[in-house]
Motif scaffolding. Structure first.
Motif, PDB file in Angstrom:
ATOM      1  N   MET A   1       0.839  -1.199   0.000  1.00 47.18           N
ATOM      2  CA  MET A   1       0.000   0.000   0.000  1.00 47.18           C
ATOM      3  C   MET A   1       0.875   1.250   0.000  1.00 47.18           C
ATOM      4  O   MET A   1       1.805   1.379   0.795  1.00 47.18           O
ATOM      5  CB  MET A   1      -0.910   0.006   1.229  1.00 47.18           C
ATOM      6  N   ARG A   2       0.573   2.171  -0.908  1.00 47.46           N
ATOM      7  CA  ARG A   2       1.400   3.358  -1.054  1.00 47.46           C
ATOM      8  C   ARG A   2       1.234   4.291   0.141  1.00 47.46           C
ATOM      9  O   ARG A   2       0.138   4.440   0.686  1.00 47.46           O
ATOM     10  CB  ARG A   2       1.037   4.100  -2.344  1.00 47.46           C
ATOM     11  N   HIS A   3       2.359   4.905   0.519  1.00 50.92           N
ATOM     12  CA  HIS A   3       2.367   5.870   1.614  1.00 50.92           C
ATOM     13  C   HIS A   3       2.161   7.273   1.042  1.00 50.92           C
ATOM     14  O   HIS A   3       2.906   7.704   0.161  1.00 50.92           O
ATOM     15  CB  HIS A   3       3.706   5.794   2.356  1.00 50.92           C
ATOM     16  N   TYR A   4       1.134   7.980   1.524  1.00 53.96           N
ATOM     17  CA  TYR A   4       0.847   9.328   1.059  1.00 53.96           C
ATOM     18  C   TYR A   4       1.239  10.343   2.125  1.00 53.96           C
ATOM     19  O   TYR A   4       0.990  10.148   3.320  1.00 53.96           O
ATOM     20  CB  TYR A   4      -0.640   9.491   0.730  1.00 53.96           C
ATOM     21  N   LEU A   5       1.843  11.441   1.677  1.00 54.86           N
ATOM     22  CA  LEU A   5       2.144  12.550   2.560  1.00 54.86           C
ATOM     23  C   LEU A   5       0.895  13.389   2.756  1.00 54.86           C
ATOM     24  O   LEU A   5      -0.068  13.290   1.981  1.00 54.86           O
ATOM     25  CB  LEU A   5       3.267  13.401   1.966  1.00 54.86           C
ATOM     26  N   GLU A   6       0.903  14.240   3.780  1.00 50.88           N
ATOM     27  CA  GLU A   6      -0.300  15.000   4.117  1.00 50.88           C
ATOM     28  C   GLU A   6      -0.795  15.850   2.953  1.00 50.88           C
ATOM     29  O   GLU A   6      -1.992  15.906   2.680  1.00 50.88           O
ATOM     30  CB  GLU A   6      -0.010  15.889   5.337  1.00 50.88           C
ATOM     31  N   PHE A   7       0.123  16.515   2.252  1.00 50.77           N
ATOM     32  CA  PHE A   7      -0.308  17.372   1.157  1.00 50.77           C
ATOM     33  C   PHE A   7      -0.742  16.576  -0.082  1.00 50.77           C
ATOM     34  O   PHE A   7      -1.244  17.151  -1.051  1.00 50.77           O
ATOM     35  CB  PHE A   7       0.800  18.368   0.779  1.00 50.77           C
ATOM     36  N   GLU A   8      -0.551  15.264  -0.038  1.00 51.32           N
ATOM     37  CA  GLU A   8      -0.977  14.403  -1.143  1.00 51.32           C
ATOM     38  C   GLU A   8      -2.378  13.823  -0.929  1.00 51.32           C
ATOM     39  O   GLU A   8      -2.833  13.002  -1.720  1.00 51.32           O
ATOM     40  CB  GLU A   8       0.010  13.244  -1.323  1.00 51.32           C
ATOM     41  N   ARG A   9      -3.088  14.274   0.102  1.00 51.80           N
ATOM     42  CA  ARG A   9      -4.412  13.729   0.402  1.00 51.80           C
ATOM     43  C   ARG A   9      -5.381  13.807  -0.782  1.00 51.80           C
ATOM     44  O   ARG A   9      -6.070  12.836  -1.079  1.00 51.80           O
ATOM     45  CB  ARG A   9      -5.010  14.452   1.606  1.00 51.80           C
ATOM     46  N   PRO A  10      -5.462  14.956  -1.484  1.00 54.84           N
ATOM     47  CA  PRO A  10      -6.375  15.006  -2.632  1.00 54.84           C
ATOM     48  C   PRO A  10      -6.021  13.968  -3.700  1.00 54.84           C
ATOM     49  O   PRO A  10      -6.912  13.381  -4.324  1.00 54.84           O
ATOM     50  CB  PRO A  10      -6.205  16.431  -3.164  1.00 54.84           C
ATOM     51  N   ILE A  11      -4.724  13.749  -3.898  1.00 62.03           N
ATOM     52  CA  ILE A  11      -4.287  12.733  -4.863  1.00 62.03           C
ATOM     53  C   ILE A  11      -4.675  11.347  -4.371  1.00 62.03           C
ATOM     54  O   ILE A  11      -5.149  10.506  -5.149  1.00 62.03           O
ATOM     55  CB  ILE A  11      -2.761  12.819  -5.069  1.00 62.03           C
ATOM     56  N   ALA A  12      -4.499  11.112  -3.076  1.00 60.96           N
ATOM     57  CA  ALA A  12      -4.850   9.817  -2.491  1.00 60.96           C
ATOM     58  C   ALA A  12      -6.339   9.532  -2.670  1.00 60.96           C
ATOM     59  O   ALA A  12      -6.732   8.397  -2.991  1.00 60.96           O
ATOM     60  CB  ALA A  12      -4.485   9.790  -1.012  1.00 60.96           C
ATOM     61  N   ASP A  13      -7.183  10.541  -2.472  1.00 62.15           N
ATOM     62  CA  ASP A  13      -8.632  10.355  -2.627  1.00 62.15           C
ATOM     63  C   ASP A  13      -8.989   9.977  -4.067  1.00 62.15           C
ATOM     64  O   ASP A  13      -9.823   9.092  -4.308  1.00 62.15           O
ATOM     65  CB  ASP A  13      -9.375  11.634  -2.230  1.00 62.15           C
ATOM     66  N   LEU A  14      -8.357  10.656  -5.025  1.00 62.00           N
ATOM     67  CA  LEU A  14      -8.626  10.347  -6.426  1.00 62.00           C
ATOM     68  C   LEU A  14      -8.174   8.928  -6.782  1.00 62.00           C
ATOM     69  O   LEU A  14      -8.886   8.191  -7.472  1.00 62.00           O
ATOM     70  CB  LEU A  14      -7.901  11.351  -7.333  1.00 62.00           C
ATOM     71  N   GLU A  15      -6.995   8.546  -6.300  1.00 60.91           N
ATOM     72  CA  GLU A  15      -6.488   7.216  -6.625  1.00 60.91           C
ATOM     73  C   GLU A  15      -7.293   6.125  -5.931  1.00 60.91           C
ATOM     74  O   GLU A  15      -7.411   5.017  -6.455  1.00 60.91           O
ATOM     75  CB  GLU A  15      -5.005   7.140  -6.272  1.00 60.91           C
ATOM     76  N   ALA A  16      -7.889   6.433  -4.794  1.00 60.59           N
ATOM     77  CA  ALA A  16      -8.791   5.474  -4.140  1.00 60.59           C
ATOM     78  C   ALA A  16     -10.035   5.256  -4.995  1.00 60.59           C
ATOM     79  O   ALA A  16     -10.523   4.123  -5.142  1.00 60.59           O
ATOM     80  CB  ALA A  16      -9.170   5.973  -2.751  1.00 60.59           C
ATOM     81  N   LYS A  17     -10.543   6.333  -5.573  1.00 57.75           N
ATOM     82  CA  LYS A  17     -11.700   6.220  -6.467  1.00 57.75           C
ATOM     83  C   LYS A  17     -11.349   5.425  -7.723  1.00 57.75           C
ATOM     84  O   LYS A  17     -12.160   4.633  -8.220  1.00 57.75           O
ATOM     85  CB  LYS A  17     -12.200   7.608  -6.842  1.00 57.75           C
ATOM     86  N   ILE A  18     -10.136   5.646  -8.231  1.00 57.39           N
ATOM     87  CA  ILE A  18      -9.685   4.902  -9.408  1.00 57.39           C
ATOM     88  C   ILE A  18      -9.634   3.411  -9.117  1.00 57.39           C
ATOM     89  O   ILE A  18     -10.096   2.583  -9.908  1.00 57.39           O
ATOM     90  CB  ILE A  18      -8.296   5.414  -9.852  1.00 57.39           C
ATOM     91  N   ASP A  19      -9.090   3.059  -7.955  1.00 54.76           N
ATOM     92  CA  ASP A  19      -9.015   1.646  -7.562  1.00 54.76           C
ATOM     93  C   ASP A  19     -10.419   1.047  -7.434  1.00 54.76           C
ATOM     94  O   ASP A  19     -10.667  -0.096  -7.837  1.00 54.76           O
ATOM     95  CB  ASP A  19      -8.262   1.500  -6.244  1.00 54.76           C
ATOM     96  N   GLU A  20     -11.328   1.834  -6.873  1.00 50.40           N
ATOM     97  CA  GLU A  20     -12.704   1.352  -6.681  1.00 50.40           C
ATOM     98  C   GLU A  20     -13.389   1.108  -8.020  1.00 50.40           C
ATOM     99  O   GLU A  20     -14.013   0.062  -8.227  1.00 50.40           O
ATOM    100  CB  GLU A  20     -13.484   2.385  -5.870  1.00 50.40           C
ATOM    101  N   LEU A  21     -13.267   2.055  -8.942  1.00 45.82           N
ATOM    102  CA  LEU A  21     -13.888   1.897 -10.252  1.00 45.82           C
ATOM    103  C   LEU A  21     -13.215   0.794 -11.065  1.00 45.82           C
ATOM    104  O   LEU A  21     -13.884   0.070 -11.814  1.00 45.82           O
ATOM    105  CB  LEU A  21     -13.821   3.221 -11.020  1.00 45.82           C
ATOM    106  N   SER A  22     -11.906   0.646 -10.903  1.00 43.76           N
ATOM    107  CA  SER A  22     -11.198  -0.420 -11.614  1.00 43.76           C
ATOM    108  C   SER A  22     -11.686  -1.789 -11.160  1.00 43.76           C
ATOM    109  O   SER A  22     -11.831  -2.713 -11.963  1.00 43.76           O
ATOM    110  CB  SER A  22      -9.689  -0.297 -11.382  1.00 43.76           C
ATOM    111  N   ALA A  23     -11.929  -1.909  -9.853  1.00 37.94           N
ATOM    112  CA  ALA A  23     -12.446  -3.168  -9.324  1.00 37.94           C
ATOM    113  C   ALA A  23     -13.838  -3.469  -9.876  1.00 37.94           C
ATOM    114  O   ALA A  23     -14.169  -4.617 -10.215  1.00 37.94           O
ATOM    115  CB  ALA A  23     -12.482  -3.114  -7.799  1.00 37.94           C
TER     116      ALA A  23
END
Length: 320
Positions: A1-23
């Motif tokens: 699981m990738r480690h996200y820095l605090e300022f990367e939270r918006p990116i983390a949220d988008l990539e979580a959605k990508i993983d969800e839709l990919s599934a």
């Protein structure tokens, strides 16, 4: 699981959605267009975020646990690597790893700080904080390089030399000074790269080179932002002033290049070196090849003179 820095939270949220839709797509629902749109959006956001990093955010990126480490560069860039251990005085310090190998067909001596990537390896390598025997090993390797006329490549990534009692008893300051001195008078080409943190004398002991490179989001400083904050604001028990210290210390690659402390910035992939390790390592390999080729035309006397001139010039801009 990738480690996200605090300022990367918006990116983390988008990539979580990508993983969800990919599934969901794998379950039979055709969402390829939506996934592609989100990936493009995430890429644009990542590029935008990383183009505006402040010094403290760059410090966090430089310390990112998934950033390529010395062993990653060696595995990808150095063929026939043979590790050489020990300082022949006390023992072997795995905070600094080094040996012989071939870089794109050329025999070289290569060494660098290794932080480790998990609990066991971090303890083994002491989080990249070298003891005296680590720096004495570095001197031994540089002397071997000089004896056989081999270029030296070093990779710097340390918060600083280990400050423990045992290290001080065994001559930490002297060992750092000897390693720095050997780098300055070395009669073969030497190229150093700050790949993560460049912390104080523990870093410069491997960076007294003809050419000092730095990755775009790496830092290089005489003291850590936290250490500077503890000195300047003694009541800063929570560490909240480290960001202020980072802003004032001029530790980013752009600031260091302006001051002549580093010679070249190596661009990082969008999202930092940890976002695409392979691309980062290949990019640095190309730059190192260029730098070694340029230095190969210099005589031993010219190499020593160039190195002396380079370091004497630091801090003198605008004084002449």
């Amino acid at each position: 699981m990738r480690h996200y820095l605090e300022f990367e939270r918006p990116i983390a949220d988008l990539e979580a959605k990508i993983d969800e839709l990919s599934a969901l797509s794998q379950g039979g629902t055709n969402l390829d267009d939506e996934v592609k749109a989100l990936r493009d959006r995430a890429q644009r956001l990542r590029k935008d975020v990383y183009s505006k990093l402040d010094p403290w955010q760059k410090t966090m990126v430089a310390r990112h646990p998934e950033r390529p480490h010395f062993v990653d560069y060696v595995n990808a860039l150095i063929e026939d690597f043979v590790e050489l251990r020990g300082d022949r005085k006390f023992g072997d310090d795995q905070a600094i790893v080094g040996g012989l190998g071939r870089f794109r067909g050329q025999a070289v001596v290569v060494m660098g700080h290794e932080k480790g990537h998990d609990t066991n390896t971090r303890l083994k390598h002491n989080f990249g904080m070298a003891r005296p025997e680590g720096y004495r090993k570095a001197v031994r390797l540089m002397e071997m390089a000089e004896q056989f006329g081999l270029p030296v490549l070093t990779f710097v990534d340390t918060a600083g030399a280990y400050p423990g009692i045992g290290a001080e008893e065994r001559g930490q300051a002297e060992a750092i000074a000897r390693s720095t001195e050997k780098g300055l008078i070395l009669r073969t080409p030497m190229v150093a790269t700050v790949t993560g943190e460049g912390g104080s004398g523990g870093a410069i002991a491997l960076a007294a080179a003809n050419r000092v490179l730095i990755l775009e989001h790496s830092i290089y400083s005489v003291i850590s932002p936290e250490g500077a904050a503890s000195i300047l604001w003694r009541d800063d028990k929570s560490g909240t002033r480290a960001k202020d210290a980072a802003d004032q210390m001029k530790i980013t690659s752009a600031d260091l290049l302006k001051m002549g402390i580093v010679d070249r910035i190596v661009p990082e992939p969008s999202g930092g070196a940890h976002a695409d390790k392979e691309a980062m390592i290949n990019m640095l390999g190309n730059v190192l090849e260029e730098e070694l080729k340029a230095l190969s035309f210099m005589t031993p006397d010219q190499l020593v003179a160039q190195r002396a001139e380079r370091f004497y010039a630091i801090g003198r801009k605008g004084l002449d």
